[in-house]
Design a protein around this motif. Sequence first.
Motif, PDB file in Angstrom:
ATOM      1  N   VAL A 227      83.065 -42.215 116.066  1.00 31.77           N
ATOM      2  CA  VAL A 227      84.402 -41.639 116.085  1.00 31.77           C
ATOM      3  C   VAL A 227      84.354 -40.168 116.471  1.00 31.77           C
ATOM      4  N   ALA A 228      83.422 -39.409 115.882  1.00 31.11           N
ATOM      5  CA  ALA A 228      83.325 -37.982 116.190  1.00 31.11           C
ATOM      6  C   ALA A 228      82.984 -37.764 117.659  1.00 31.11           C
ATOM      7  N   PHE A 229      82.060 -38.555 118.184  1.00 35.31           N
ATOM      8  CA  PHE A 229      81.628 -38.403 119.567  1.00 35.31           C
ATOM      9  C   PHE A 229      82.745 -38.758 120.545  1.00 35.31           C
ATOM     10  N   ILE A 230      83.396 -39.905 120.336  1.00 31.62           N
ATOM     11  CA  ILE A 230      84.451 -40.330 121.255  1.00 31.62           C
ATOM     12  C   ILE A 230      85.624 -39.357 121.228  1.00 31.62           C
ATOM     13  N   LEU A 231      86.053 -38.957 120.046  1.00 30.34           N
ATOM     14  CA  LEU A 231      87.191 -38.041 119.958  1.00 30.34           C
ATOM     15  C   LEU A 231      86.867 -36.695 120.606  1.00 30.34           C
ATOM     16  N   HIS A 232      85.654 -36.177 120.361  1.00 25.45           N
ATOM     17  CA  HIS A 232      85.336 -34.848 120.891  1.00 25.45           C
ATOM     18  C   HIS A 232      84.862 -34.881 122.341  1.00 25.45           C
ATOM     19  N   ASP A 233      83.838 -35.697 122.633  1.00 29.65           N
ATOM     20  CA  ASP A 233      83.212 -35.642 123.952  1.00 29.65           C
ATOM     21  C   ASP A 233      84.013 -36.379 125.023  1.00 29.65           C
ATOM     22  N   VAL A 234      84.716 -37.444 124.641  1.00 31.09           N
ATOM     23  CA  VAL A 234      85.472 -38.222 125.626  1.00 31.09           C
ATOM     24  C   VAL A 234      86.924 -37.784 125.692  1.00 31.09           C
ATOM     25  N   PHE A 235      87.560 -37.619 124.518  1.00 31.20           N
ATOM     26  CA  PHE A 235      88.988 -37.275 124.504  1.00 31.20           C
ATOM     27  C   PHE A 235      89.247 -35.785 124.266  1.00 31.20           C
ATOM     28  N   ARG A 236      88.184 -35.009 124.090  1.00 30.10           N
ATOM     29  CA  ARG A 236      88.253 -33.548 124.061  1.00 30.10           C
ATOM     30  C   ARG A 236      89.057 -32.970 122.893  1.00 30.10           C
ATOM     31  N   TYR A 237      89.017 -33.628 121.760  1.00 33.92           N
ATOM     32  CA  TYR A 237      89.644 -33.060 120.574  1.00 33.92           C
ATOM     33  C   TYR A 237      88.687 -32.054 119.943  1.00 33.92           C
ATOM     34  N   PRO A 238      89.177 -30.917 119.475  1.00 39.08           N
ATOM     35  CA  PRO A 238      88.308 -29.946 118.802  1.00 39.08           C
ATOM     36  C   PRO A 238      87.834 -30.503 117.462  1.00 39.08           C
ATOM     37  N   PHE A 239      86.716 -29.984 116.977  1.00 41.27           N
ATOM     38  CA  PHE A 239      86.134 -30.530 115.758  1.00 41.27           C
ATOM     39  C   PHE A 239      87.029 -30.334 114.536  1.00 41.27           C
ATOM     40  N   ALA A 240      87.863 -29.313 114.551  1.00 39.98           N
ATOM     41  CA  ALA A 240      88.780 -29.129 113.426  1.00 39.98           C
ATOM     42  C   ALA A 240      89.722 -30.320 113.306  1.00 39.98           C
TER      43      ALA A 240
END
Length: 315
Positions: free
Chosen positions: A148-161
Amino acid sequence: MTTRTSSTPSEADHGDPGLDAIMSERRQLINLAYRLLGSLADAEDVVQETYARWYAMSPGQRDRIETPGAWLTKVSGRICLDLLGSARARRESYVGEWVPEPLPDRTEWIGGRSGGANADPADRVTLDESITMAFLVVLESMTPAERVAFILHDVFRYPFAEVAEVVGRTPAACRQLASSARRRVHASQEFATPKARQADIVRHFKEAWEAKDVEALVGLLDPDATAIGDGGGLVSAALHPVEGGDRIAHGLVHVFDHAASAVTFLERTVNGQPGLVAQQDGVTISVIAFDVAGDRIKHIWAVRNPEKLRPWTTC
């Protein structure tokens, strides 16, 4: 949380701008859920549940949500996170190997007719490098939180916050999760073979298989190649991976020799990469995805489970 990609045109013809805006998030949610779960059927269920939760709130509660698209994404992500945890337990009882559900290219959807308002959601899944079968298989090796962390951040570009709000951990912890997942992906990647070259190799593979030419098949397969079949206990398929180019080649010819009736192979795009669709008496019986490295095939995934072939039944 804010949305990162633009939405598609309205899928709800109600003349209500607010409703249109909510329903136009469907494509984003399907894209996210499919990448997180590797199953279109499960992704559709997640999106349906997400909208059910939205409309279960009172109008006043919905009005207080500043960014509805962000709220929908967060809820979808949390549902997927829960499902990923339970999916591991379910797959322990799955008959044979579990392979992600394959998707056709949108231009090949429904015999070449691309979508409209009534098209299946699969037609609206964006095909890119984060949707290839090889990529999805690597995702299966990750923990639910890593995925979930990888897809949201690396693929969909959501910030970690914002990722932290979905995963339920600190931004720093989510950064570490994504970093660990990224290392898994990088370790699995080899020199990228141009798609045109991949298509040539798959075509030669098809021709050699049709000709029952074991020597030619062996020449196209990496000596350490692996073939995995997914029948889900509903149709016949090898219960364990078949390893080694020679064993795979002989096994493929054996399958052809013992087919109940003639098998036709069609060259199709499978999850954005050149693949094959096997049909018997006009019915799709298998969708085959390949991982090509250099001039050799390293991995073959043959999905035979009819429940996973729904998007291909009219292709």
